[in-house]
Design a protein around this motif. Structure first.
Motif, PDB file in Angstrom:
ATOM      1  N   GLU A 113     -20.306  -3.364 -18.358  1.00  0.00           N
ATOM      2  CA  GLU A 113     -20.115  -2.842 -17.015  1.00  0.00           C
ATOM      3  C   GLU A 113     -21.168  -3.369 -16.046  1.00  0.00           C
ATOM      4  OE1 GLU A 113     -20.054   1.388 -17.353  1.00  0.00           O
ATOM      5  OE2 GLU A 113     -17.949   1.475 -18.010  1.00  0.00           O
ATOM      6  N   ARG A 114     -22.357  -3.607 -16.523  1.00  0.00           N
ATOM      7  CA  ARG A 114     -23.434  -4.099 -15.660  1.00  0.00           C
ATOM      8  C   ARG A 114     -23.480  -5.616 -15.567  1.00  0.00           C
ATOM      9  NH1 ARG A 114     -27.961   0.036 -18.291  1.00  0.00           N
ATOM     10  NH2 ARG A 114     -26.936   1.958 -17.598  1.00  0.00           N
ATOM     11  N   GLY A 115     -22.598  -6.292 -16.284  1.00  0.00           N
ATOM     12  CA  GLY A 115     -22.577  -7.748 -16.236  1.00  0.00           C
ATOM     13  C   GLY A 115     -23.881  -8.374 -16.696  1.00  0.00           C
ATOM     14  N   ARG A 116     -24.452  -7.842 -17.751  1.00  0.00           N
ATOM     15  CA  ARG A 116     -25.762  -8.295 -18.215  1.00  0.00           C
ATOM     16  C   ARG A 116     -25.753  -9.742 -18.694  1.00  0.00           C
ATOM     17  NH1 ARG A 116     -28.679  -4.731 -21.379  1.00  0.00           N
ATOM     18  NH2 ARG A 116     -29.749  -6.592 -22.160  1.00  0.00           N
ATOM     19  N   ILE A 117     -24.596 -10.216 -19.170  1.00  0.00           N
ATOM     20  CA  ILE A 117     -24.521 -11.571 -19.736  1.00  0.00           C
ATOM     21  C   ILE A 117     -23.499 -12.356 -18.926  1.00  0.00           C
ATOM     22  CG2 ILE A 117     -24.219 -12.923 -21.820  1.00  0.00           C
ATOM     23  CD1 ILE A 117     -24.522 -10.288 -23.403  1.00  0.00           C
ATOM     24  N   PRO A 118     -23.927 -13.174 -17.975  1.00  0.00           N
ATOM     25  CA  PRO A 118     -22.982 -13.904 -17.115  1.00  0.00           C
ATOM     26  C   PRO A 118     -22.030 -14.780 -17.928  1.00  0.00           C
ATOM     27  CG  PRO A 118     -25.225 -14.063 -16.254  1.00  0.00           C
ATOM     28  CD  PRO A 118     -25.335 -13.437 -17.616  1.00  0.00           C
ATOM     29  N   GLY A 119     -20.740 -14.608 -17.657  1.00  0.00           N
ATOM     30  CA  GLY A 119     -19.731 -15.418 -18.323  1.00  0.00           C
ATOM     31  C   GLY A 119     -19.289 -14.912 -19.672  1.00  0.00           C
ATOM     32  N   TYR A 120     -19.873 -13.811 -20.140  1.00  0.00           N
ATOM     33  CA  TYR A 120     -19.542 -13.299 -21.476  1.00  0.00           C
ATOM     34  C   TYR A 120     -19.366 -11.786 -21.438  1.00  0.00           C
ATOM     35  CZ  TYR A 120     -21.043 -17.795 -23.431  1.00  0.00           C
ATOM     36  OH  TYR A 120     -21.167 -19.119 -23.721  1.00  0.00           O
ATOM     37  N   ARG A 121     -18.563 -11.320 -22.370  1.00  0.00           N
ATOM     38  CA  ARG A 121     -18.446  -9.895 -22.651  1.00  0.00           C
ATOM     39  C   ARG A 121     -18.700  -9.674 -24.133  1.00  0.00           C
ATOM     40  NH1 ARG A 121     -16.115  -6.374 -19.249  1.00  0.00           N
ATOM     41  NH2 ARG A 121     -15.299  -5.110 -20.961  1.00  0.00           N
ATOM     42  N   LEU A 122     -19.224  -8.513 -24.464  1.00  0.00           N
ATOM     43  CA  LEU A 122     -19.452  -8.161 -25.854  1.00  0.00           C
ATOM     44  C   LEU A 122     -18.319  -7.275 -26.357  1.00  0.00           C
ATOM     45  CD1 LEU A 122     -23.277  -7.368 -25.996  1.00  0.00           C
ATOM     46  CD2 LEU A 122     -22.117  -9.513 -26.546  1.00  0.00           C
ATOM     47  N   ALA A 123     -17.995  -7.412 -27.625  1.00  0.00           N
ATOM     48  CA  ALA A 123     -17.027  -6.544 -28.286  1.00  0.00           C
ATOM     49  C   ALA A 123     -17.635  -6.080 -29.608  1.00  0.00           C
ATOM     50  CB  ALA A 123     -15.714  -7.265 -28.535  1.00  0.00           C
ATOM     51  N   LEU A 124     -17.341  -4.858 -29.980  1.00  0.00           N
ATOM     52  CA  LEU A 124     -17.866  -4.278 -31.213  1.00  0.00           C
ATOM     53  C   LEU A 124     -16.810  -4.355 -32.307  1.00  0.00           C
ATOM     54  CD1 LEU A 124     -20.276  -2.662 -32.484  1.00  0.00           C
ATOM     55  CD2 LEU A 124     -19.005  -0.596 -31.873  1.00  0.00           C
ATOM     56  N   VAL A 125     -17.217  -4.842 -33.481  1.00  0.00           N
ATOM     57  CA  VAL A 125     -16.342  -4.865 -34.659  1.00  0.00           C
ATOM     58  C   VAL A 125     -17.020  -4.012 -35.729  1.00  0.00           C
ATOM     59  CG1 VAL A 125     -15.157  -6.294 -36.346  1.00  0.00           C
ATOM     60  CG2 VAL A 125     -15.633  -7.213 -34.077  1.00  0.00           C
ATOM     61  N   ALA A 126     -16.475  -2.832 -35.990  1.00  0.00           N
ATOM     62  CA  ALA A 126     -17.115  -1.877 -36.901  1.00  0.00           C
ATOM     63  C   ALA A 126     -16.335  -1.767 -38.209  1.00  0.00           C
ATOM     64  CB  ALA A 126     -17.222  -0.507 -36.240  1.00  0.00           C
ATOM     65  N   TYR A 127     -17.063  -1.814 -39.312  1.00  0.00           N
ATOM     66  CA  TYR A 127     -16.477  -1.696 -40.651  1.00  0.00           C
ATOM     67  C   TYR A 127     -17.108  -0.508 -41.381  1.00  0.00           C
ATOM     68  CZ  TYR A 127     -14.070  -6.234 -40.621  1.00  0.00           C
ATOM     69  OH  TYR A 127     -13.220  -7.282 -40.344  1.00  0.00           O
ATOM     70  N   ASP A 128     -16.266   0.253 -42.046  1.00  0.00           N
ATOM     71  CA  ASP A 128     -16.708   1.395 -42.848  1.00  0.00           C
ATOM     72  C   ASP A 128     -17.000   0.928 -44.274  1.00  0.00           C
ATOM     73  OD1 ASP A 128     -14.928   4.250 -44.252  1.00  0.00           O
ATOM     74  OD2 ASP A 128     -17.071   3.862 -44.121  1.00  0.00           O
ATOM     75  N   ASP A 129     -18.259   1.072 -44.710  1.00  0.00           N
ATOM     76  CA  ASP A 129     -18.568   0.683 -46.097  1.00  0.00           C
ATOM     77  C   ASP A 129     -18.724   1.890 -47.019  1.00  0.00           C
ATOM     78  OD1 ASP A 129     -21.152   1.749 -45.725  1.00  0.00           O
ATOM     79  OD2 ASP A 129     -21.968  -0.187 -45.130  1.00  0.00           O
ATOM     80  N   ARG A 130     -18.630   3.103 -46.478  1.00  0.00           N
ATOM     81  CA  ARG A 130     -18.706   4.340 -47.266  1.00  0.00           C
ATOM     82  C   ARG A 130     -19.958   4.398 -48.149  1.00  0.00           C
ATOM     83  NH1 ARG A 130     -12.540   6.267 -48.658  1.00  0.00           N
ATOM     84  NH2 ARG A 130     -11.618   5.553 -46.696  1.00  0.00           N
ATOM     85  N   ALA A 131     -20.992   3.714 -47.742  1.00  0.00           N
ATOM     86  CA  ALA A 131     -22.246   3.648 -48.503  1.00  0.00           C
ATOM     87  C   ALA A 131     -22.028   3.066 -49.899  1.00  0.00           C
ATOM     88  CB  ALA A 131     -22.903   5.031 -48.593  1.00  0.00           C
ATOM     89  N   ASP A 132     -21.015   2.239 -50.048  1.00  0.00           N
ATOM     90  CA  ASP A 132     -20.661   1.608 -51.316  1.00  0.00           C
ATOM     91  C   ASP A 132     -21.050   0.138 -51.250  1.00  0.00           C
ATOM     92  OD1 ASP A 132     -19.460   0.347 -53.465  1.00  0.00           O
ATOM     93  OD2 ASP A 132     -17.550   1.416 -53.269  1.00  0.00           O
ATOM     94  N   PRO A 133     -21.944  -0.345 -52.121  1.00  0.00           N
ATOM     95  CA  PRO A 133     -22.362  -1.748 -52.062  1.00  0.00           C
ATOM     96  C   PRO A 133     -21.216  -2.741 -52.159  1.00  0.00           C
ATOM     97  CG  PRO A 133     -23.831  -0.487 -53.483  1.00  0.00           C
ATOM     98  CD  PRO A 133     -22.695   0.427 -53.135  1.00  0.00           C
ATOM     99  N   ALA A 134     -20.200  -2.444 -52.987  1.00  0.00           N
ATOM    100  CA  ALA A 134     -19.069  -3.368 -53.123  1.00  0.00           C
ATOM    101  C   ALA A 134     -18.293  -3.473 -51.812  1.00  0.00           C
ATOM    102  CB  ALA A 134     -18.152  -2.914 -54.253  1.00  0.00           C
ATOM    103  N   MET A 135     -18.070  -2.330 -51.156  1.00  0.00           N
ATOM    104  CA  MET A 135     -17.376  -2.353 -49.872  1.00  0.00           C
ATOM    105  C   MET A 135     -18.224  -3.042 -48.812  1.00  0.00           C
ATOM    106  SD  MET A 135     -15.375   1.294 -49.531  1.00  0.00           S
ATOM    107  CE  MET A 135     -14.595   0.740 -48.016  1.00  0.00           C
ATOM    108  N   ALA A 136     -19.524  -2.812 -48.858  1.00  0.00           N
ATOM    109  CA  ALA A 136     -20.408  -3.451 -47.886  1.00  0.00           C
ATOM    110  C   ALA A 136     -20.349  -4.964 -48.013  1.00  0.00           C
ATOM    111  CB  ALA A 136     -21.846  -2.959 -48.077  1.00  0.00           C
ATOM    112  N   ARG A 137     -20.323  -5.450 -49.246  1.00  0.00           N
ATOM    113  CA  ARG A 137     -20.244  -6.896 -49.464  1.00  0.00           C
ATOM    114  C   ARG A 137     -18.907  -7.448 -48.977  1.00  0.00           C
ATOM    115  NH1 ARG A 137     -23.008 -10.666 -52.294  1.00  0.00           N
ATOM    116  NH2 ARG A 137     -21.813 -12.543 -52.851  1.00  0.00           N
ATOM    117  N   ALA A 138     -17.817  -6.740 -49.263  1.00  0.00           N
ATOM    118  CA  ALA A 138     -16.499  -7.197 -48.809  1.00  0.00           C
ATOM    119  C   ALA A 138     -16.427  -7.218 -47.285  1.00  0.00           C
ATOM    120  CB  ALA A 138     -15.411  -6.293 -49.391  1.00  0.00           C
ATOM    121  N   ASN A 139     -16.977  -6.197 -46.647  1.00  0.00           N
ATOM    122  CA  ASN A 139     -16.989  -6.163 -45.187  1.00  0.00           C
ATOM    123  C   ASN A 139     -17.828  -7.298 -44.612  1.00  0.00           C
ATOM    124  OD1 ASN A 139     -15.457  -3.862 -45.374  1.00  0.00           O
ATOM    125  ND2 ASN A 139     -17.135  -2.452 -44.929  1.00  0.00           N
ATOM    126  N   ALA A 140     -18.954  -7.573 -45.254  1.00  0.00           N
ATOM    127  CA  ALA A 140     -19.808  -8.665 -44.794  1.00  0.00           C
ATOM    128  C   ALA A 140     -19.084 -10.001 -44.885  1.00  0.00           C
ATOM    129  CB  ALA A 140     -21.097  -8.698 -45.610  1.00  0.00           C
TER     130      ALA A 140
END
Length: 372
Positions: A75-102
């Protein structure tokens, strides 16, 4: 009657001249002014955290704080020419899921940095993937080895946390240690005289420790169950730990036995920090039914802003903010926020990050001291 004289009258038609170059240019400019402006390019920030299961409150802190930060930056236009987007993954505190998400995150070329994973084992599992792919990572809630390239810890050096834990046990003669993790080796190294006893395991059936104070690095639910059993067996000692002992789940299991427990954390609750009322209101407005922000909200918010600052630095230098460039610009990140002034140490820690001491009371945890 007059006779026609035979004269002919010529009617000249107006000659059509070609449209001048100036008018053509004006028409082109008018048309181009009607075209939409180029859309800003989208850069993605990955977020790995537990959104389900025992540690889901950590994930709630992280995702709502990250969303707030991304919204403000765009909203503040902090990065001229770019916008940020968030990509969130649930790993359920499980190392195997964390690795797959990574592995999923590193295959997306638009992802330029990752924040996570809030638990030690998931941070280690995902960190190995990011390291192999050259993905910049800001670790929150876990420690990796100082030699890991492209990793920064939104936490103080482990030695500082170990020293703080020992300071709060200095008044006791018999000190015991239980649980595993990176901080354990630092505690054992700082206490080179062998003064720390060891509590091998925690269980409801175990006898109370023969110690005046126990430092627990074990999982919070295991610590809470053991503490409840120790209190029932008459143990009157003091329990000391880290951020995990501030969780509401710890109190739910330990019950009134939690009163008097102390924990040291680099992540204070936003309500305990001066001048955060406006920020808390903005956090609540991120979506419907947003829970109150707790320990991991502010560090996640600061991590997103650190990434944005690094992107802006790359753009100002005329560089495309890809992963390799981000490694360089993140190394020079410096910002002042609610948690203090962020400056990385040479080995990738928040060099002077303040620590906070909390004590459980009947109404809940109370912050009693801030250590510079």
């Amino acid at each position: 009657m007059r006779k026609p004289t035979g004269r002919r009258f010529l009617v000249r038609k107006p000659r059509l001249r070609p449209l001048g170059a100036g008018l053509v240019l004006l028409a082109v400019l008018s048309l181009s002014a009607c075209l939409p402006r180029p859309l800003p390019r989208v850069l993605k920030i990955g977020l790995g955290a537990p959104f389900e299961g025992r540690y889901r409150t950590i994930g709630y802190d992280a995702v709502y704080a990250a969303r707030l930060a991304v919204r403000e930056i765009n909203e503040r236009g902090r990065i001229p020419g770019y916008r940020l987007a968030l990509v969130a993954y649930d790993d359920r505190a499980d190392p195997a899921m964390a690795r797959a998400n990574a592995e999923a995150l590193v295959t997306d070329p638009a992802v330029i940095a990752v924040i996570g994973h809030y638990r030690q084992r998931t941070t280690e599992a995902a960190g190995a993937v990011y390291g192999e792919a050259g993905m910049p990572m800001i670790a929150v809630g876990g420690w990796l080895t100082p030699t890991d390239a492209g990793v920064w810890h939104l936490a103080p050096p482990r030695e500082r946390l170990a020293e703080a834990l020992l300071r709060h046990t200095a008044a006791f003669d018999r000190v015991a240690l239980t649980g595993e993790g990176p901080v354990r080796s630092d505690l054992e190294r700082v206490t080179s005289d062998g003064a720390l006893m060891s509590v091998a395991s925690l269980s409801r059936e175990g006898d109370p420790p023969a110690a005046d104070v126990v430092i627990s690095l074990a999982e919070p639910h295991e610590t809470a169950a053991a503490l409840d059993a120790w209190r029932a067996a008459g143990w009157e000692g003091v329990l000391v730990g880290t951020t995990d002992l501030g969780a509401s789940a710890f109190r739910q299991i330990a019950g009134t036995a939690a009163v008097g427990t102390r924990f040291v954390t680099p992540y204070p609750r936003p309500h305990d920090i001066p001048n955060t009322d406006v920020w808390i209101d903005a956090y609540r407005d991120v979506g419907p039914h947003v829970p109150e922000p707790s320990y991991y909200a502010l560090p996640t918010y600061e991590a997103v802003h650190a990434v944005a600052d690094a992107v802006r630095a790359a753009v100002e230098q005329g560089e495309h903010p890809g992963r390799e460039v981000m490694v360089m610009t993140l190394s020079a990140a410096s910002r002042t926020g609610s948690l203090g002034t962020l400056r990385w140490s040479p080995d990738g820690y928040w060099a002077d990050m303040p620590l906070h001491l909390y004590v459980w009371e009947s109404e809940g945890p109370r912050r009693v001291a801030r250590e510079p």
